[in-house]
Write a protein that holds these residues in place. Structure first.
Motif, PDB file in Angstrom:
ATOM      1  N   ARG A 148       0.869  -1.234  -0.051  1.00 25.83           N
ATOM      2  CA  ARG A 148       0.131  -0.024   0.112  1.00 25.83           C
ATOM      3  C   ARG A 148       0.894   1.287  -0.099  1.00 25.83           C
ATOM      4  NH1 ARG A 148      -3.953  -1.908   5.045  1.00 25.83           N
ATOM      5  NH2 ARG A 148      -1.887  -2.562   5.681  1.00 25.83           N
ATOM      6  N   ILE A 149       1.905   1.266   0.781  1.00 23.76           N
ATOM      7  CA  ILE A 149       2.914   2.505   0.865  1.00 23.76           C
ATOM      8  C   ILE A 149       3.667   2.443  -0.362  1.00 23.76           C
ATOM      9  CG2 ILE A 149       4.941   3.484   1.707  1.00 23.76           C
ATOM     10  CD1 ILE A 149       4.151   1.796   4.546  1.00 23.76           C
ATOM     11  N   PHE A 150       4.046   1.292  -0.929  1.00 24.51           N
ATOM     12  CA  PHE A 150       4.800   1.561  -2.363  1.00 24.51           C
ATOM     13  C   PHE A 150       3.809   2.089  -3.473  1.00 24.51           C
ATOM     14  CE2 PHE A 150       6.031  -0.951  -6.102  1.00 24.51           C
ATOM     15  CZ  PHE A 150       7.338  -0.066  -6.293  1.00 24.51           C
ATOM     16  N   ILE A 151       2.593   1.588  -3.620  1.00 26.12           N
ATOM     17  CA  ILE A 151       1.728   1.916  -4.708  1.00 26.12           C
ATOM     18  C   ILE A 151       1.298   3.184  -4.305  1.00 26.12           C
ATOM     19  CG2 ILE A 151      -0.583   1.398  -3.620  1.00 26.12           C
ATOM     20  CD1 ILE A 151       0.511   1.092  -7.209  1.00 26.12           C
ATOM     21  N   ILE A 152       1.040   3.819  -3.229  1.00 29.93           N
ATOM     22  CA  ILE A 152       0.711   5.240  -3.113  1.00 29.93           C
ATOM     23  C   ILE A 152       1.952   6.273  -3.514  1.00 29.93           C
ATOM     24  CG2 ILE A 152       0.574   7.212  -1.252  1.00 29.93           C
ATOM     25  CD1 ILE A 152      -1.289   4.876   0.416  1.00 29.93           C
ATOM     26  N   ILE A 153       3.181   5.796  -3.253  1.00 28.00           N
ATOM     27  CA  ILE A 153       4.438   6.469  -3.595  1.00 28.00           C
ATOM     28  C   ILE A 153       4.439   6.595  -5.206  1.00 28.00           C
ATOM     29  CG2 ILE A 153       7.102   6.549  -3.686  1.00 28.00           C
ATOM     30  CD1 ILE A 153       6.838   5.483  -0.822  1.00 28.00           C
ATOM     31  N   VAL A 154       4.106   5.350  -5.784  1.00 26.50           N
ATOM     32  CA  VAL A 154       4.207   5.141  -7.414  1.00 26.50           C
ATOM     33  C   VAL A 154       3.262   6.281  -7.737  1.00 26.50           C
ATOM     34  CG1 VAL A 154       3.662   3.819  -9.286  1.00 26.50           C
ATOM     35  CG2 VAL A 154       4.964   2.945  -7.500  1.00 26.50           C
ATOM     36  N   TYR A 155       2.141   6.334  -7.441  1.00 27.77           N
ATOM     37  CA  TYR A 155       0.946   7.262  -7.662  1.00 27.77           C
ATOM     38  C   TYR A 155       1.448   8.655  -7.611  1.00 27.77           C
ATOM     39  CZ  TYR A 155      -2.398   3.584  -8.338  1.00 27.77           C
ATOM     40  OH  TYR A 155      -3.080   2.256  -8.816  1.00 27.77           O
ATOM     41  N   MET A 156       1.925   9.047  -6.439  1.00 29.55           N
ATOM     42  CA  MET A 156       2.600  10.308  -6.279  1.00 29.55           C
ATOM     43  C   MET A 156       3.611  10.704  -7.198  1.00 29.55           C
ATOM     44  SD  MET A 156       2.888  10.380  -1.995  1.00 29.55           S
ATOM     45  CE  MET A 156       4.141  11.566  -2.231  1.00 29.55           C
ATOM     46  N   GLY A 157       4.555  10.078  -7.430  1.00 30.41           N
ATOM     47  CA  GLY A 157       5.691  10.280  -8.321  1.00 30.41           C
ATOM     48  C   GLY A 157       5.175  10.446  -9.815  1.00 30.41           C
ATOM     49  N   PHE A 158       3.980   9.859 -10.275  1.00 30.64           N
ATOM     50  CA  PHE A 158       3.523   9.734 -11.583  1.00 30.64           C
ATOM     51  C   PHE A 158       2.705  10.956 -11.628  1.00 30.64           C
ATOM     52  CE2 PHE A 158       0.472   8.637 -14.928  1.00 30.64           C
ATOM     53  CZ  PHE A 158       1.234   8.352 -15.891  1.00 30.64           C
ATOM     54  N   PHE A 159       1.943  11.543 -10.733  1.00 29.69           N
ATOM     55  CA  PHE A 159       0.992  12.560 -11.132  1.00 29.69           C
ATOM     56  C   PHE A 159       1.597  13.768 -10.552  1.00 29.69           C
ATOM     57  CE2 PHE A 159      -1.885   9.031 -10.997  1.00 29.69           C
ATOM     58  CZ  PHE A 159      -2.533   8.916 -12.179  1.00 29.69           C
ATOM     59  N   LEU A 160       2.776  14.005  -9.655  1.00 27.52           N
ATOM     60  CA  LEU A 160       3.183  15.121  -9.144  1.00 27.52           C
ATOM     61  C   LEU A 160       3.867  15.955 -10.153  1.00 27.52           C
ATOM     62  CD1 LEU A 160       3.727  16.914  -6.378  1.00 27.52           C
ATOM     63  CD2 LEU A 160       5.877  15.427  -6.177  1.00 27.52           C
ATOM     64  N   PRO A 161       4.644  15.674 -11.184  1.00 29.49           N
ATOM     65  CA  PRO A 161       5.410  16.599 -12.064  1.00 29.49           C
ATOM     66  C   PRO A 161       4.210  17.743 -12.915  1.00 29.49           C
ATOM     67  CG  PRO A 161       6.146  14.574 -12.304  1.00 29.49           C
ATOM     68  CD  PRO A 161       5.150  14.255 -11.481  1.00 29.49           C
ATOM     69  N   LEU A 162       3.119  17.245 -13.326  1.00 27.82           N
ATOM     70  CA  LEU A 162       2.148  17.960 -14.020  1.00 27.82           C
ATOM     71  C   LEU A 162       1.510  18.756 -13.099  1.00 27.82           C
ATOM     72  CD1 LEU A 162       0.579  18.931 -16.556  1.00 27.82           C
ATOM     73  CD2 LEU A 162      -0.988  16.902 -15.956  1.00 27.82           C
ATOM     74  N   SER A 163       1.277  18.321 -11.652  1.00 23.62           N
ATOM     75  CA  SER A 163       0.489  19.157 -10.770  1.00 23.62           C
ATOM     76  C   SER A 163       1.401  20.254 -10.532  1.00 23.62           C
ATOM     77  CB  SER A 163       0.157  18.357  -9.769  1.00 23.62           C
ATOM     78  OG  SER A 163      -0.474  17.037  -9.941  1.00 23.62           O
ATOM     79  N   VAL A 164       2.876  20.126 -10.268  1.00 24.37           N
ATOM     80  CA  VAL A 164       3.586  21.236 -10.125  1.00 24.37           C
ATOM     81  C   VAL A 164       3.427  22.480 -10.977  1.00 24.37           C
ATOM     82  CG1 VAL A 164       6.074  21.997  -9.823  1.00 24.37           C
ATOM     83  CG2 VAL A 164       5.252  19.736  -8.822  1.00 24.37           C
ATOM     84  N   TRP A 165       3.383  21.948 -12.306  1.00 28.02           N
ATOM     85  CA  TRP A 165       3.182  22.976 -13.408  1.00 28.02           C
ATOM     86  C   TRP A 165       1.716  23.793 -13.254  1.00 28.02           C
ATOM     87  CZ3 TRP A 165       5.507  25.415 -17.211  1.00 28.02           C
ATOM     88  CH2 TRP A 165       6.833  25.009 -17.519  1.00 28.02           C
ATOM     89  N   ILE A 166       0.538  22.776 -12.847  1.00 28.50           N
ATOM     90  CA  ILE A 166      -0.568  23.548 -12.590  1.00 28.50           C
ATOM     91  C   ILE A 166      -0.620  24.358 -11.549  1.00 28.50           C
ATOM     92  CG2 ILE A 166      -3.175  23.037 -12.051  1.00 28.50           C
ATOM     93  CD1 ILE A 166      -2.516  20.372 -13.454  1.00 28.50           C
ATOM     94  N   ALA A 167       0.104  24.040 -10.310  1.00 24.87           N
ATOM     95  CA  ALA A 167       0.167  25.014  -9.207  1.00 24.87           C
ATOM     96  C   ALA A 167       0.832  26.277  -9.297  1.00 24.87           C
ATOM     97  CB  ALA A 167       0.671  24.011  -8.002  1.00 24.87           C
ATOM     98  N   LYS A 168       2.045  26.172 -10.209  1.00 18.67           N
ATOM     99  CA  LYS A 168       2.927  27.267 -10.486  1.00 18.67           C
ATOM    100  C   LYS A 168       1.986  28.214 -11.319  1.00 18.67           C
ATOM    101  CE  LYS A 168       6.900  28.663 -12.856  1.00 18.67           C
ATOM    102  NZ  LYS A 168       6.548  29.918 -13.658  1.00 18.67           N
ATOM    103  N   GLY A 169       1.124  27.802 -12.394  1.00 20.35           N
ATOM    104  CA  GLY A 169       0.318  28.636 -12.928  1.00 20.35           C
ATOM    105  C   GLY A 169      -0.725  29.351 -12.273  1.00 20.35           C
TER     106      GLY A 169
END
Length: 216
Positions: free
Chosen positions: A78-99
């Motif tokens: 469970r911890i591993f899959i949560i970290i995987v999802y975070m790593g996959f969806f975080l980069p685009l979210s950083v760009w959205i937040a920066k905008g």
């Protein structure tokens, strides 16, 4: 329903909240500060978003096997899959937040500092409430994507009792291929939490879409 829906709710909720927190802090830092390697780092983050999850599954699978054999205390899939999802969806979210942070005038924070706020207080009292529609949009997008994700949860989680709802639907489909009405009922039950979430958060999501379209 009793097994797979709570698993998916846990993965989607925790991943979305962590992505919102990390993307919010990162987006604010990239928006307000200029430092060496700023442009290169933002370009690298944007490039990462173009790498599909499928290309990383073999490496992630091997990593999961190694971590499973390491017997790390309190560690499970469970911890591993949560970290995987975070790593996959975080980069685009950083760009959205920066905008969204770019669209908030710096003068508001400067005025708050003049009135006696600390930088942290100005961030949480002035900037974060104004950026809340964007953060809500990040939460919803991440939540829906994690909720609907199948292949990573299917391959990276060894214990069937920890797998997400999409795996449960896949398994249920194989057992009830003739009973279409039962499959339709299962689909409605799986989709219902997403519908309820959007009913409660639709105003913030629409505000984020409109503000992103105008300010972007």
């Amino acid at each position: 329903i009793r097994v797979y829906l709570p698993n998916t709710l846990l993965y989607a909720s925790v991943s979305s909240l962590m992505v919102v927190a990390l993307a919010g802090m990162s987006g604010y830092a990239f928006s307000r500060y200029r430092f060496r390697g700023h442009t290169a780092l933002m370009t690298g983050i944007l490039a990462i978003t173009g790498i599909p999850l499928l290309t990383n599954l073999l490496a992630l699978y091997q990593m999961g096997v190694i971590l499973r054999k390491a017997d790390i205390p309190f560690w499970d899939d469970r911890i591993f899959i949560i970290i995987v999802y975070m790593g996959f969806f975080l980069p685009l979210s950083v760009w959205i937040a920066k905008g969204f942070f770019d669209a908030i005038p710096r003068e508001l924070e400067e005025a708050a500092l003049i009135d006696g706020c600390t930088p942290i207080s100005a961030l949480f009292r002035i900037t974060m409430p104004l950026a809340m529609p964007g953060l809500m949009a990040i939460f919803l997008l991440t939540f829906v994507n994690v909720w609907n994700e199948f292949i990573a949860g299917y391959l990276l989680i060894a214990d069937n009792d920890l797998k997400p709802a999409m795996f449960g639907m896949y398994e249920f489909l194989g057992q009830n291929i003739i009973n279409l009405q039962v499959i339709a009922a299962a689909c409605i039950l799986i989709a219902m939490p997403i519908v309820i979430l959007f009913l409660f958060a639709r105003r913030s999501f629409l505000e984020a879409m409109v503000e992103g379209a105008v300010k972007g």
